[in-house]
Design a protein around this motif. Structure first.
Motif, mmCIF file in Angstrom:
data_model
loop_
_atom_site.group_PDB
_atom_site.id
_atom_site.type_symbol
_atom_site.label_atom_id
_atom_site.label_comp_id
_atom_site.label_asym_id
_atom_site.label_seq_id
_atom_site.Cartn_x
_atom_site.Cartn_y
_atom_site.Cartn_z
ATOM 1 N N MET A 141 0.842 -1.186 0.000
ATOM 2 C CA MET A 141 0.000 0.000 0.000
ATOM 3 C C MET A 141 0.882 1.242 0.000
ATOM 4 N N ARG A 142 0.642 2.141 -0.923
ATOM 5 C CA ARG A 142 1.419 3.361 -1.034
ATOM 6 C C ARG A 142 0.750 4.469 -0.235
ATOM 7 N N VAL A 143 1.513 5.158 0.594
ATOM 8 C CA VAL A 143 0.990 6.270 1.370
ATOM 9 C C VAL A 143 1.189 7.543 0.562
ATOM 10 N N MET A 144 0.115 8.308 0.402
ATOM 11 C CA MET A 144 0.193 9.553 -0.349
ATOM 12 C C MET A 144 0.229 10.719 0.613
ATOM 13 N N LYS A 145 1.032 11.695 0.287
ATOM 14 C CA LYS A 145 1.031 12.908 1.089
ATOM 15 C C LYS A 145 -0.214 13.706 0.754
ATOM 16 N N ARG A 146 -0.790 14.343 1.773
ATOM 17 C CA ARG A 146 -1.960 15.172 1.575
ATOM 18 C C ARG A 146 -1.905 16.323 2.558
ATOM 19 N N SER A 147 -2.606 17.380 2.258
ATOM 20 C CA SER A 147 -2.643 18.524 3.153
ATOM 21 C C SER A 147 -3.990 19.211 3.028
ATOM 22 N N ILE A 148 -4.248 20.115 3.962
ATOM 23 C CA ILE A 148 -5.447 20.945 3.935
ATOM 24 C C ILE A 148 -4.970 22.376 3.784
ATOM 25 N N SER A 149 -5.582 23.119 2.864
ATOM 26 C CA SER A 149 -5.132 24.471 2.566
ATOM 27 C C SER A 149 -6.282 25.453 2.696
ATOM 28 N N ARG A 150 -6.030 26.541 3.433
ATOM 29 C CA ARG A 150 -7.000 27.630 3.457
ATOM 30 C C ARG A 150 -6.843 28.489 2.222
ATOM 31 N N GLY A 151 -5.688 28.416 1.561
ATOM 32 C CA GLY A 151 -5.425 29.239 0.381
ATOM 33 C C GLY A 151 -6.013 28.676 -0.892
ATOM 34 N N ALA A 152 -6.136 27.360 -0.977
ATOM 35 C CA ALA A 152 -6.707 26.740 -2.175
ATOM 36 C C ALA A 152 -8.221 26.726 -2.035
ATOM 37 N N PRO A 153 -8.947 27.344 -2.957
ATOM 38 C CA PRO A 153 -10.408 27.359 -2.827
ATOM 39 C C PRO A 153 -11.042 25.988 -3.038
ATOM 40 N N ASP A 154 -10.480 25.190 -3.909
ATOM 41 C CA ASP A 154 -11.016 23.857 -4.195
ATOM 42 C C ASP A 154 -9.897 22.837 -4.088
ATOM 43 N N THR A 155 -10.259 21.581 -3.956
ATOM 44 C CA THR A 155 -9.279 20.517 -3.806
ATOM 45 C C THR A 155 -8.511 20.301 -5.103
ATOM 46 N N ILE A 156 -7.200 20.142 -4.959
ATOM 47 C CA ILE A 156 -6.303 19.918 -6.088
ATOM 48 C C ILE A 156 -5.762 18.501 -5.960
ATOM 49 N N LEU A 157 -5.851 17.731 -7.050
ATOM 50 C CA LEU A 157 -5.467 16.323 -7.035
ATOM 51 C C LEU A 157 -4.384 16.029 -8.076
ATOM 52 N N ALA A 158 -3.501 15.096 -7.742
ATOM 53 C CA ALA A 158 -2.551 14.603 -8.730
ATOM 54 C C ALA A 158 -3.350 14.036 -9.902
ATOM 55 N N THR A 159 -2.778 14.070 -11.087
ATOM 56 C CA THR A 159 -3.475 13.690 -12.316
ATOM 57 C C THR A 159 -4.149 12.333 -12.233
ATOM 58 N N SER A 160 -3.447 11.316 -11.752
ATOM 59 C CA SER A 160 -4.040 9.976 -11.701
ATOM 60 C C SER A 160 -5.252 9.927 -10.781
ATOM 61 N N ILE A 161 -5.196 10.634 -9.664
ATOM 62 C CA ILE A 161 -6.314 10.669 -8.716
ATOM 63 C C ILE A 161 -7.470 11.470 -9.312
ATOM 64 N N TYR A 162 -7.153 12.608 -9.919
ATOM 65 C CA TYR A 162 -8.177 13.447 -10.539
ATOM 66 C C TYR A 162 -8.922 12.675 -11.635
ATOM 67 N N ASN A 163 -8.179 12.004 -12.492
ATOM 68 C CA ASN A 163 -8.801 11.247 -13.579
ATOM 69 C C ASN A 163 -9.713 10.145 -13.039
ATOM 70 N N ALA A 164 -9.257 9.431 -12.006
ATOM 71 C CA ALA A 164 -10.073 8.370 -11.407
ATOM 72 C C ALA A 164 -11.331 8.957 -10.759
ATOM 73 N N LEU A 165 -11.180 10.086 -10.060
ATOM 74 C CA LEU A 165 -12.328 10.719 -9.400
ATOM 75 C C LEU A 165 -13.359 11.191 -10.415
ATOM 76 N N THR A 166 -12.932 11.912 -11.430
ATOM 77 C CA THR A 166 -13.900 12.438 -12.390
ATOM 78 C C THR A 166 -14.594 11.317 -13.151
ATOM 79 N N LYS A 167 -13.865 10.270 -13.501
ATOM 80 C CA LYS A 167 -14.477 9.141 -14.204
ATOM 81 C C LYS A 167 -15.540 8.476 -13.321
ATOM 82 N N ALA A 168 -15.187 8.207 -12.062
ATOM 83 C CA ALA A 168 -16.138 7.575 -11.141
ATOM 84 C C ALA A 168 -17.327 8.487 -10.873
#
Length: 151
Positions: A1-28
């Motif tokens: 199991m690969r552990v991914m780094k993640r953070s919470i940002s008050r500066g980013a208005p919306d969640t930003i995802l690495a390409t592979s995660i973004y593609n999987a999320l939008t498809k699902a």
């Protein structure tokens, strides 16, 4: 199991995802959207958009597919409902409020933005490097989950 780094940002208005995660999320997300909900031409800066008249509303926001972000244990996840996953950009269009990271200049695979955190209780315990959070506070009963922070 690969552990991914993640953070919470008050500066980013919306969640930003690495390409592979973004593609999987939008498809699902698109696959889980009810069939009667029509996709429409995206409205900048969003890329996954729908006809707002096709999506019902409830006290939890738009009737969009639920997004679950898994954390440190198999049964611990953060549930994101339509109130925090979908943004109305004009009278006719609702879009998925997540973005693809287009640069490689930072190490996090996921940066949780303020739109996804709004109306959630988030508690930072820096001395124990833990974060506690609720799901959307629009629910009648709220549960607090605790996750170990990466150092």
């Amino acid at each position: 199991m690969r552990v991914m780094k993640r953070s919470i940002s008050r500066g980013a208005p919306d969640t930003i995802l690495a390409t592979s995660i973004y593609n999987a999320l939008t498809k699902a997300f698109v696959n889980e959207m009810p069939k009667e909900v029509r996709s429409v031409t995206p409205v900048e800066p969003f890329t996954t958009c729908f006809n707002s008249r096709d999506i019902g509303l409830s006290r939890l926001g738009y009737n969009a597919p639920e997004i679950n972000i898994g954390l440190h244990k198999k049964n611990v996840h953060w549930r994101i409902t339509g109130a925090n996953s979908s943004a109305k950009v004009n009278e006719d269009v609702v879009c998925l409020a997540f973005f693809e990271r287009h640069t490689r200049d930072w190490g996090q695979a996921i940066v949780i933005g303020s739109y996804q955190v709004q109306d959630n209780l988030v508690e930072f315990d820096l001395s124990r490097t833990r974060i506690g959070f609720s799901n959307l506070l629009f629910f009648r009963q709220t549960e607090l989950y605790v996750a170990q922070l990466d150092r």
